[in-house]
Design a protein around this motif. Structure first.
Motif, PDB file in Angstrom:
ATOM      1  N   UNK A 184       0.811  -1.223   0.000  1.00 21.59           N
ATOM      2  CA  UNK A 184       0.000   0.000   0.000  1.00 21.59           C
ATOM      3  C   UNK A 184       0.844   1.272   0.000  1.00 21.59           C
ATOM      4  N   UNK A 185       2.163   1.149   0.150  1.00 20.84           N
ATOM      5  CA  UNK A 185       3.024   2.315   0.373  1.00 20.84           C
ATOM      6  C   UNK A 185       3.465   2.961  -0.931  1.00 20.84           C
ATOM      7  N   UNK A 186       3.590   4.292  -0.889  1.00 21.25           N
ATOM      8  CA  UNK A 186       4.250   5.037  -1.958  1.00 21.25           C
ATOM      9  C   UNK A 186       5.672   5.420  -1.574  1.00 21.25           C
ATOM     10  N   UNK A 187       5.955   5.487  -0.277  1.00 21.19           N
ATOM     11  CA  UNK A 187       7.292   5.746   0.244  1.00 21.19           C
ATOM     12  C   UNK A 187       7.342   5.176   1.655  1.00 21.19           C
ATOM     13  N   UNK A 188       8.553   4.817   2.101  1.00 21.75           N
ATOM     14  CA  UNK A 188       8.658   4.076   3.358  1.00 21.75           C
ATOM     15  C   UNK A 188       9.903   4.508   4.131  1.00 21.75           C
ATOM     16  N   UNK A 189       9.733   4.635   5.460  1.00 21.43           N
ATOM     17  CA  UNK A 189      10.838   4.915   6.367  1.00 21.43           C
ATOM     18  C   UNK A 189      10.868   3.800   7.404  1.00 21.43           C
ATOM     19  N   UNK A 231      21.896  -4.371   1.939  1.00 14.59           N
ATOM     20  CA  UNK A 231      22.081  -5.745   1.503  1.00 14.59           C
ATOM     21  C   UNK A 231      20.750  -6.390   1.172  1.00 14.59           C
ATOM     22  N   UNK A 232      20.837  -7.434   0.382  1.00 12.15           N
ATOM     23  CA  UNK A 232      19.646  -8.195   0.038  1.00 12.15           C
ATOM     24  C   UNK A 232      18.960  -8.688   1.306  1.00 12.15           C
ATOM     25  N   UNK A 233      17.647  -8.543   1.346  1.00 16.98           N
ATOM     26  CA  UNK A 233      16.885  -8.988   2.494  1.00 16.98           C
ATOM     27  C   UNK A 233      16.441  -7.873   3.404  1.00 16.98           C
ATOM     28  N   UNK A 234      17.079  -6.701   3.292  1.00 15.60           N
ATOM     29  CA  UNK A 234      16.647  -5.560   4.099  1.00 15.60           C
ATOM     30  C   UNK A 234      15.308  -5.037   3.598  1.00 15.60           C
ATOM     31  N   UNK A 235      14.493  -4.540   4.516  1.00 18.50           N
ATOM     32  CA  UNK A 235      13.180  -4.021   4.145  1.00 18.50           C
ATOM     33  C   UNK A 235      13.303  -2.887   3.147  1.00 18.50           C
ATOM     34  N   UNK A 236      14.228  -1.948   3.390  1.00 18.56           N
ATOM     35  CA  UNK A 236      14.324  -0.800   2.474  1.00 18.56           C
ATOM     36  C   UNK A 236      14.816  -1.212   1.096  1.00 18.56           C
ATOM     37  N   UNK A 237      15.690  -2.201   1.041  1.00 19.75           N
ATOM     38  CA  UNK A 237      16.195  -2.668  -0.245  1.00 19.75           C
ATOM     39  C   UNK A 237      15.082  -3.373  -1.025  1.00 19.75           C
ATOM     40  N   UNK A 238      14.315  -4.221  -0.347  1.00 19.71           N
ATOM     41  CA  UNK A 238      13.228  -4.938  -1.014  1.00 19.71           C
ATOM     42  C   UNK A 238      12.131  -3.990  -1.460  1.00 19.71           C
ATOM     43  N   UNK A 239      11.808  -2.990  -0.630  1.00 21.94           N
ATOM     44  CA  UNK A 239      10.762  -2.031  -1.004  1.00 21.94           C
ATOM     45  C   UNK A 239      11.185  -1.201  -2.208  1.00 21.94           C
ATOM     46  N   UNK A 240      12.432  -0.733  -2.210  1.00 21.83           N
ATOM     47  CA  UNK A 240      12.919   0.059  -3.334  1.00 21.83           C
ATOM     48  C   UNK A 240      12.904  -0.755  -4.625  1.00 21.83           C
ATOM     49  N   UNK A 246      12.548   3.930  -0.336  1.00 19.97           N
ATOM     50  CA  UNK A 246      12.624   3.610   1.085  1.00 19.97           C
ATOM     51  C   UNK A 246      14.004   3.944   1.627  1.00 19.97           C
ATOM     52  N   UNK A 247      14.039   4.348   2.890  1.00 23.31           N
ATOM     53  CA  UNK A 247      15.289   4.639   3.578  1.00 23.31           C
ATOM     54  C   UNK A 247      15.223   4.040   4.976  1.00 23.31           C
TER      55      UNK A 247
END
Length: 420
Positions: A184-189, A231-240, A246-247
């Motif tokens: 549902x997100x357009x951007x994520x922190x 790194x692979x598996x991080x929430x921000x990496x997967x969301x981006x 995401x940051x």
């Protein structure tokens, strides 16, 4: 009667009359005369068109515009049936705008982020919000209820996004969260703290090689921004990877609540919402009527510096670490950062700064082993230089691996350092 006939005769004598249904040529559309002064046109009474805001369907509920609703999230398959549910606070603005997701508690012992998201989620006025804020203060309820960063099987949840339906418990929880919330997100922190008795200066970690992430990272006000591809598996990496900029927002140390760091993070997200048009600037009304004082303008914070070149300074001997600097302090090359005391031999050895910079992370005073990453120094650079060096590292080498970004497959925390 005679007079009428005589007048008609005179008209006929004057010549034939051309048939005409209108006395003059009708005016063209672009030649229409202006309305009389003081007369309003019909469109003057119509409000400008506004995008229709519809209810948000999430977690089998509908959140109508201009309201806030607290929902509950549990991954399916009975994974968390015995645990408390994760609260999900959805604030649906009365006006249209983006969906901002604020996530914390992916590591259960990093409680600064829990309070940051709680304050923000319940402090937003939905009637004045343009867009939607989805706040999830505790993702890893397993770790939160036990005071640990890990899941019950000792896996790090922030290494398994976007997960899968048929993998380990970590992978299944990550997949459920990704499908139920992140979609549902357009951007994520994603909020984190330092790990394993380390503390981080409030800072945004972002992959500056991604244009959408770079743009996103510009909106956090006077906050440090550090290039970190993750790194692979991080929430921000997967969301981006699926198109959601995401940051990671780091603030403070684990297992404690730090009001100053929490306040800085809350202020940064409030500035983010102003910069992205989700809320009005609360100072705009005052600034519009007040006289501009040059001294006040001179004292305003500079734009956020971006730290690309960062490095960890390690202890070369084991013993008791005592720091001599503070987070955010600027240091010179050769300056003492701290000392390691050998209590057996009664010997002190100093840790010196190898380069000038700013302390953006540091270990808390504790017993350390040789090679322990004790201080994280960041070197300021311009945004343009940061992006250029992120895309094309000098000498064909990438930046020093971030201890917080390394994979965490090892079982013992002492084998790891400060992970995001």
């Amino acid at each position: 009667m005679k007079t009428t006939l005589a007048g008609l005769a005179l008209l006929l004598a004057a010549g034939p009359m051309g048939a005409q249904d209108y006395p003059v040529e009708p005016p063209k559309a672009d030649q229409a005369p202006p309305p009389p002064i003081g007369l309003a046109l019909p469109e003057d009474y119509l409000a400008p068109p506004v995008d229709l805001v519809t209810p948000l369907a999430i977690l089998d509920r509908l959140v109508v515009p201009g309201t806030r609703m607290q929902l509950e999230w549990r991954p399916g398959g009975g994974i968390s049936a015995a645990e408390i549910p994760s609260p999900v606070v959805v604030t649906r603005g009365a006006l249209s705008g983006p969906v901002l997701c604020l996530v914390a508690g992916v590591h259960g012992d990093e409680i600064n982020g829990v309070e940051i998201v709680r304050q923000l989620s319940h402090g937003i006025d939905p009637t004045r919000l343009s867009g939607t804020v989805i706040g999830v203060p505790i993702v890893n309820v397993h770790g939160y209820s036990r005071g640990t960063r890990y899941l019950p099987d000792r896996r790090d949840l922030n290494r398994y996004f976007p997960g899968s339906r048929s993998g380990s418990i970590a992978s299944r929880i990550a997949n459920a969260f990704f499908q139920d919330i992140v979609s549902h997100c357009d951007m994520l922190v994603d909020f984190h703290t330092g790990s394993f008795e380390r503390s981080n200066l409030p800072q945004v970690r972002a992959d500056l090689t991604r244009p959408d992430v770079l743009e996103f990272s510009r909106h956090f006000g006077n906050t440090v921004v550090l290039h970190s591809p993750g790194n692979k598996g991080m929430l921000r990496v997967a969301a981006t990877a699926v198109g959601v900029p995401a940051v990671t927002f780091e603030a403070g140390a684990p297992a404690r609540l730090e009001p100053e760091e929490i306040a800085q993070a809350v202020a940064a997200i409030e500035r983010l919402m102003v910069q992205t048009g989700m809320r009005e600037d609360p100072t705009a009304a005052d600034d519009a009527t007040a006289e501009i004082d040059p001294e006040v303008v001179a004292r305003r914070p500079d734009p956020a510096p971006i730290f690309l070149d960062s490095r960890w300074v390690r202890a070369n001997s084991g013993g008791l670490l005592i720091s001599e600097v503070t987070l955010g302090q600027r240091v010179q090359s050769g300056q003492r950062l701290g000392r390691v005391i050998d209590p057996v031999a009664n010997v002190e050895r100093y840790i010196l700064a190898p380069v000038p910079g700013r302390v953006i992370g540091m270990a808390l005073n504790q017993a350390v082993l040789p090679g322990y990453a004790a201080f994280h120094l960041g070197t300021e650079t311009s945004e343009q230089q940061a992006v250029q060096e992120a895309v094309t590292p000098q000498d064909g080498e990438g930046p020093e691996p971030d201890p917080e970004s390394r994979p965490s497959e090892l079982a013992e925390p002492s084998d790891r350092e400060d992970y995001e």
